[in-house]
Design an enzyme around this catalytic site. Structure first.
Site, PDB file in Angstrom:
ATOM      1  N   HIS A 106       0.831  -1.210   0.000  1.00 44.90           N
ATOM      2  CA  HIS A 106       0.000   0.000   0.000  1.00 44.90           C
ATOM      3  C   HIS A 106       0.855   1.246   0.000  1.00 44.90           C
ATOM      4  O   HIS A 106       1.950   1.260   0.544  1.00 44.90           O
ATOM      5  CB  HIS A 106      -0.945   0.030   1.214  1.00 44.90           C
ATOM      6  CG  HIS A 106      -0.261  -0.175   2.532  1.00 44.90           C
ATOM      7  ND1 HIS A 106       0.087  -1.420   2.995  1.00 44.90           N
ATOM      8  CD2 HIS A 106       0.139   0.704   3.479  1.00 44.90           C
ATOM      9  CE1 HIS A 106       0.669  -1.298   4.176  1.00 44.90           C
ATOM     10  NE2 HIS A 106       0.717  -0.016   4.490  1.00 44.90           N
ATOM     11  N   HIS A 108       0.684   5.197   1.293  1.00 42.70           N
ATOM     12  CA  HIS A 108      -0.009   6.177   2.137  1.00 42.70           C
ATOM     13  C   HIS A 108       0.035   7.525   1.410  1.00 42.70           C
ATOM     14  O   HIS A 108       1.092   7.910   0.913  1.00 42.70           O
ATOM     15  CB  HIS A 108       0.733   6.402   3.459  1.00 42.70           C
ATOM     16  CG  HIS A 108       0.788   5.233   4.378  1.00 42.70           C
ATOM     17  ND1 HIS A 108      -0.019   5.119   5.480  1.00 42.70           N
ATOM     18  CD2 HIS A 108       1.591   4.130   4.396  1.00 42.70           C
ATOM     19  CE1 HIS A 108       0.278   4.002   6.140  1.00 42.70           C
ATOM     20  NE2 HIS A 108       1.253   3.381   5.500  1.00 42.70           N
TER      21      HIS A 108
HETATM   22  P1  AMP Z   1       1.746   0.250   7.386  1.00 41.61           P
HETATM   23  O1  AMP Z   1       2.274   0.462   8.762  1.00 41.61           O
HETATM   24  O2  AMP Z   1       2.435   1.036   6.321  1.00 41.61           O
HETATM   25  O3  AMP Z   1       1.638  -1.224   7.091  1.00 41.61           O
HETATM   26  O4  AMP Z   1       0.304   0.889   7.384  1.00 41.61           O
HETATM   27  C1  AMP Z   1      -0.860   0.217   7.625  1.00 41.61           C
HETATM   28  C2  AMP Z   1      -1.898   1.290   7.772  1.00 41.61           C
HETATM   29  O5  AMP Z   1      -3.147   0.660   7.738  1.00 41.61           O
HETATM   30  C3  AMP Z   1      -1.813   2.067   9.083  1.00 41.61           C
HETATM   31  O6  AMP Z   1      -1.679   3.451   8.789  1.00 41.61           O
HETATM   32  C4  AMP Z   1      -3.138   1.770   9.765  1.00 41.61           C
HETATM   33  O7  AMP Z   1      -3.648   2.879  10.423  1.00 41.61           O
HETATM   34  C5  AMP Z   1      -4.005   1.351   8.612  1.00 41.61           C
HETATM   35  N1  AMP Z   1      -5.072   0.440   8.934  1.00 41.61           N
HETATM   36  C6  AMP Z   1      -5.017  -0.676   9.702  1.00 41.61           C
HETATM   37  N2  AMP Z   1      -6.212  -1.292   9.723  1.00 41.61           N
HETATM   38  C7  AMP Z   1      -7.040  -0.570   8.926  1.00 41.61           C
HETATM   39  C8  AMP Z   1      -8.401  -0.690   8.532  1.00 41.61           C
HETATM   40  N3  AMP Z   1      -9.171  -1.692   8.964  1.00 41.61           N
HETATM   41  N4  AMP Z   1      -8.921   0.248   7.719  1.00 41.61           N
HETATM   42  C9  AMP Z   1      -8.165   1.269   7.270  1.00 41.61           C
HETATM   43  N5  AMP Z   1      -6.867   1.434   7.600  1.00 41.61           N
HETATM   44  C10 AMP Z   1      -6.309   0.537   8.416  1.00 41.61           C
END
Ligand code: AMP
Length: 142
Positions: A106, A108
């Site tokens: 993903h 951000h």
């Molecule tokens: P990363 O640390 O780059 O893997 O980011 C994962 C992101 O996913 C974090 O910013 C979380 O806040 C976000 N996240 C986790 N669970 C969910 C969810 N159910 N819906 C939307 N975002 C999420």
């Protein structure tokens, strides 16, 4: 957890893609889904993911990656137009030591506003109605 390895089909984004978990959607195509981060680091924090299963930038297909960054640009432009941030951070983490917590690739998109500190990564959970209101503004600018 290793930076390489098997894709976990039960990761939270896989569940969102299968409709088993809710999300506040901003954009969807045959290949990409974008939705609001539920622990936003700033107003408008958006996640852009490929629909194909890959853990990170190392195992993603080049075509998927191309589409992903192209859509990330489209969304960054819509966020810029809708929310008028003073800056926009685009980040992408590969592997737990790099800060990755969800093991489905993903990007951000994190808008930055002058004088406003960035919230903690995974800090406070947003109200879904507030996320929906922001998503609607972004969608209107797409
Ligand atoms: P990363 O640390 O780059 O893997 O980011 C994962 C992101 O996913 C974090 O910013 C979380 O806040 C976000 N996240 C986790 N669970 C969910 C969810 N159910 N819906 C939307 N975002 C999420």
């Amino acid at each position: 957890m290793s930076i390489t390895g098997n894709y976990d089909t039960d990761n939270i984004f896989a569940k969102i893609l299968r409709g088993e978990m809710p999300c506040v959607k901003v954009f969807e195509s045959d290949h990409i889904l974008a939705f609001m981060d539920v622990f936003p680091q700033s107003e408008g924090h958006t996640l852009v993911i490929p629909k194909s299963p890959c853990r990170n930038i190392l195992d993603a297909g080049a075509k998927d990656l191309g589409r992903l960054i192209g859509t990330t640009q489209t969304l960054a432009r819509a966020i810029h137009s809708a929310l008028k941030p003073d800056g926009i951070v685009v980040t992408q983490f590969n592997g737990a030591p790099a800060g990755q917590t969800v093991f489905h690739l993903h990007f951000h998109i994190i808008p930055r506003y002058d004088g406003k500190a960035l919230g903690a990564h995974g800090g406070h959970m947003a109200d879904p109605d507030d996320l929906k209101a922001v998503a609607d503004r972004i969608i209107a600018a797409l």
